[in-house]
Each structure stands twice: as structure tokens, then as C-alpha cells.
Motif scaffolding. Structure first.
Motif, PDB file in Angstrom:
ATOM      1  N   GLN A 146       5.669   1.158  -6.359  1.00 26.43           N
ATOM      2  CA  GLN A 146       5.880   2.345  -6.310  1.00 26.43           C
ATOM      3  C   GLN A 146       6.827   1.567  -5.659  1.00 26.43           C
ATOM      4  O   GLN A 146       7.538   2.088  -4.658  1.00 26.43           O
ATOM      5  N   GLU A 196      -3.561  11.961  -5.041  1.00 28.54           N
ATOM      6  CA  GLU A 196      -3.076  12.566  -3.561  1.00 28.54           C
ATOM      7  C   GLU A 196      -2.222  11.682  -2.897  1.00 28.54           C
ATOM      8  O   GLU A 196      -0.847  11.459  -2.258  1.00 28.54           O
ATOM      9  N   GLU A 197      -2.950  10.536  -2.878  1.00 29.44           N
ATOM     10  CA  GLU A 197      -2.129   9.098  -2.208  1.00 29.44           C
ATOM     11  C   GLU A 197      -1.399   8.201  -2.161  1.00 29.44           C
ATOM     12  O   GLU A 197      -0.754   8.219  -2.167  1.00 29.44           O
ATOM     13  N   ARG A 198      -1.187   8.289  -3.977  1.00 27.11           N
ATOM     14  CA  ARG A 198      -0.472   7.735  -4.597  1.00 27.11           C
ATOM     15  C   ARG A 198       0.872   8.270  -5.306  1.00 27.11           C
ATOM     16  O   ARG A 198       1.829   8.074  -5.447  1.00 27.11           O
ATOM     17  N   THR A 199       0.741   9.678  -5.488  1.00 27.72           N
ATOM     18  CA  THR A 199       1.405  10.586  -5.402  1.00 27.72           C
ATOM     19  C   THR A 199       2.570  11.131  -3.748  1.00 27.72           C
ATOM     20  O   THR A 199       3.803  10.934  -4.395  1.00 27.72           O
ATOM     21  N   GLN A 200       2.310  10.164  -3.267  1.00 25.98           N
ATOM     22  CA  GLN A 200       2.667  10.965  -1.472  1.00 25.98           C
ATOM     23  C   GLN A 200       4.481  10.178  -1.884  1.00 25.98           C
ATOM     24  O   GLN A 200       4.972   9.753  -1.273  1.00 25.98           O
ATOM     25  N   TRP A 203       6.750  11.971  -3.495  1.00 25.01           N
ATOM     26  CA  TRP A 203       7.135  13.532  -2.284  1.00 25.01           C
ATOM     27  C   TRP A 203       8.453  13.026  -1.735  1.00 25.01           C
ATOM     28  O   TRP A 203       9.473  12.903  -0.907  1.00 25.01           O
ATOM     29  N   VAL A 204       7.733  11.644  -1.271  1.00 25.07           N
ATOM     30  CA  VAL A 204       9.461  11.417  -0.094  1.00 25.07           C
ATOM     31  C   VAL A 204      10.402  10.675  -0.867  1.00 25.07           C
ATOM     32  O   VAL A 204      11.246  11.651  -0.472  1.00 25.07           O
ATOM     33  N   GLU A 207      11.962  13.921  -1.568  1.00 27.82           N
ATOM     34  CA  GLU A 207      12.562  14.493  -0.157  1.00 27.82           C
ATOM     35  C   GLU A 207      13.919  13.964  -0.252  1.00 27.82           C
ATOM     36  O   GLU A 207      14.900  14.503   0.409  1.00 27.82           O
ATOM     37  N   ARG A 214       8.894  21.108  -1.151  1.00 25.57           N
ATOM     38  CA  ARG A 214       7.911  21.236  -1.172  1.00 25.57           C
ATOM     39  C   ARG A 214       7.592  22.681  -0.986  1.00 25.57           C
ATOM     40  O   ARG A 214       6.942  23.519  -1.539  1.00 25.57           O
ATOM     41  N   THR A 224       0.061  16.861 -11.960  1.00 24.36           N
ATOM     42  CA  THR A 224       0.053  15.258 -11.484  1.00 24.36           C
ATOM     43  C   THR A 224      -0.308  14.963 -12.923  1.00 24.36           C
ATOM     44  O   THR A 224      -1.144  14.651 -13.648  1.00 24.36           O
TER      45      THR A 224
END
Length: 319
Positions: A146, A196-200, A203-204, A207, A214, A224
């Protein structure tokens, strides 16, 4: 590719291209070239075995039992492990097949990917750059899980990629997502939660480029993908980007194999993974199969189109 993006992309005169029509346009161009020279693309034709007779590859057997005989050679564009699966039935009859399968069993795969494919509202994004690289921590290896994230917005280069007033966005963990953390999931709920956890991290990173990303996302275009997606839909062994063949310790093999009449190309061959490298490996395989007269004919054609410069290869006195 990463070295180019980090070291060269910001220099004066650097450019980033995107195919008009997206990935579909590339596929159509390849099929057109295949058919132009008498080739045929067979879909839903999963190869089960490479047929070897008298120590020479002579064709393939499909899963439905159909046999396709080769006129000149058999070429596998499949990943390393898939190719080995096609040769396992021949291990007892072919030293080359046995050697290849044994070697593949010693090769570790690279990590995989996580992706976000999004459709977003495009108002106010007129000055946005089409490509971004986010490195979360420059004090650790760039390929750490990551750590490296790539963001691409191809509709900024090709407006036909999205409806007017919108953009398509692709963000992904670049070959650094471990497959192992997905292997032992017991239920769909666990998988959805892990996705959902691994794709955060994606998203960060997004942003940082589009702060209100979002709020812009269209619910119907929010997809995803994970290493399991790669493994299932792309038939990638453990969702891998390719084989882990570290520079300085080993090297990517060329198109020739120990099996007469059997050649390889793709992301498990020199010069490596990624679309440009894979395309080059296809050229290497074709050159290895074609005889010298065909090479000369191609050079003549390139000269006639002013594509090939003789001064690059002729001795100075001749040039």
C-alpha cells in the motif's frame, strides 16, 4: 514504468498518452492485425494441454476436446504457471516439458493489486492533471504494501471515455497488495469487509488529488477489484502481476524453450511485465519463428514506408 513516471515525467517535453477509445481500442487493433494476416481469434477456447509428439510441440487440445494443429509453432502468451499447467500432462514424455514445469514450481509470484474504478461528476476539474503517483512513505521500499498508488483519469485526455460533464477514474495499488491476506476468507461478508478496509488507502490518495471525490462518485459506477478478482477473471496465479525474478539474481527468459516448436511471450518473458514489455516479447517470439527471408522482407517494407533508417545499421562507408 515507475522509474519513468518518477524520474522523467516532470521534465520539459515529457508526455503521457492514452489510447483514443480506451483499452477496447487496443484490443480491436490487435484483432485487426491478426485477421489481416489470416489469423483467427477463438473466444471461450480454454487450452487444456500442449500436444507434444516426437519431442516437438505440434498443437493444443482445448478443454472441450477439440484439437488445433500448429502449422509452424505453438506460442504461449499465458502466464508462467498457466503455461506449466498446459504442459504437465506431457512431463512423462518430454524432457523439455518436465524441466519447464519443475522450474516454474520454484518461481514465486509478485504481489497483486487493489483497484477502484469510478465514474465521477467532472464540474470544476478543468485544470486537473490526468495522471498522479502517490507515495505514502519515501523512507520504506517503494513496493511495500500500500505504499505506491497510481491514479489515472484518462477522460481528461480522451473525452469519449466518459459522458459529457463526467470523468472516469482508475486508482490502484501498484503490484504491492499481498494475496495471502485474502486466501483464507470464510464468507462473502468477510471479503466485503476486507475490500472496504484495503481500499481506504486508495480513497485517501484520491482525496489528495480531488478532495471531494467521495461526493462526486456516481453510485452506479463505483467498482472495486482485489487480488481475488485478478485470480478469478484474469486467471492470474495468486492474482500476481507476474513472476518475481529479481534483477541481479536471475533474469526473464527469452521466447525459446527446451521444447522444439514451442515458444513463449507475455509478462513472464523478457523484457518483463507491463503492456510495452509484453508487446516487445511478442515481437521477440515472432522474430524467433520467422526465417531470415521474412525478416528481410519486413525491413524492405519498413524502408518503403520511411520507417526504417538504414544509417542506423549500415557501416558508415556504405551509409
Amino acid at each position: 514504468a515507475i522509474l519513468y513516471m518518477l524520474g522523467e515525467m516532470h521534465k520539459s517535453g515529457s508526455v503521457l498518452d492514452a489510447p483514443i477509445g480506451g483499452g477496447e481500442a487496443i484490443v480491436k487493433a490487435l484483432v485487426s492485425g491478426l485477421e489481416k494476416f489470416g489469423g483467427e481469434l477463438k473466444l471461450r477456447s480454454h487450452v487444456a494441454d500442449v500436444i507434444i509428439e516426437n519431442d516437438r510441440a505440434v498443437g493444443v487440445r482445448l478443454k472441450n476436446g477439440e484439437v488445433l494443429r500448429a502449422s509452424k509453432a505453438v506460442v504461449s502468451n499465458a502466464p508462467l504457471w498457466n503455461t506449466a499447467d498446459m504442459l504437465k500432462s506431457q512431463k512423462q514424455h518430454s524432457k523439455g516439458a518436465s524441466s519447464f514445469v519443475d522450474w516454474v514450481e520454484s518461481v514465486e509470484p509478485t504481489p497483486s493489486f487493489c483497484h477502484l474504478h469510478l465514474g465521477i461528476k467532472g464540474d470544476g476539474l478543468e485544470n486537473l492533471e490526468p495522471h498522479h503517483v502517490v507515495i505514502n512513505d519515501r523512507n520504506i521500499p517503494i513496493d511495500a504494501p500500500q505504499n505506491l498508488i497510481i491514479i489515472s483519469i484518462p477522460s481528461l485526455l480522451d473525452p469519449t471515455a466518459a459522458p459529457e460533464g463526467h470523468h472516469v477514474v482508475h486508482a490502484y495499488l501498484a503490484g504491492n497488495e499481498p494475496y495471502q491476506i485474502y486466501e483464507d476468507l470464510k464468507s462473502k461478508e468477510e471479503y466485503v469487509s476486507l475490500k472496504e478496509e484495503r481500499t481506504q488507502a486508495l480513497w485517501v490518495a484520491l482525496e489528495k488529488v480531488i478532495p471531494d471525490i467521495r461526493q462526486r462518485v456516481l453510485p452506479e459506477v463505483n467498482m472495486t477489484a482485489t487480488p481475488l478478482t485478478h485470480a478469478r477473471f484474469l486467471r492470474r496465479h495468486k492474482g500476481a502481476y507476474g513472476p518475481n525474478l529479481p534483477a541481479g539474481k536471475t533474469s526473464y527468459p527469452g521466447p525459446k524453450t527446451e521444447i522444439d516448436g514451442f515458444f513463449r511471450c507475455g509478462d513472464s518473458c523478457f523484457p518483463g511485465v507491463g503492456v510495452p514489455a509484453v508487446a516487445a516479447s511478442g515481437i521477440n517470439a515472432a522474430n524467433s519463428i520467422a526465417d531470415v527471408s521474412e525478416h528481410l522482407q519486413l525491413l524492405d517494407e519498413l524502408r518503403s514506408r520511411n520507417v526504417y533508417d538504414d544509417t542506423l545499421t549500415k557501416p558508415a562507408a556504405i551509409a
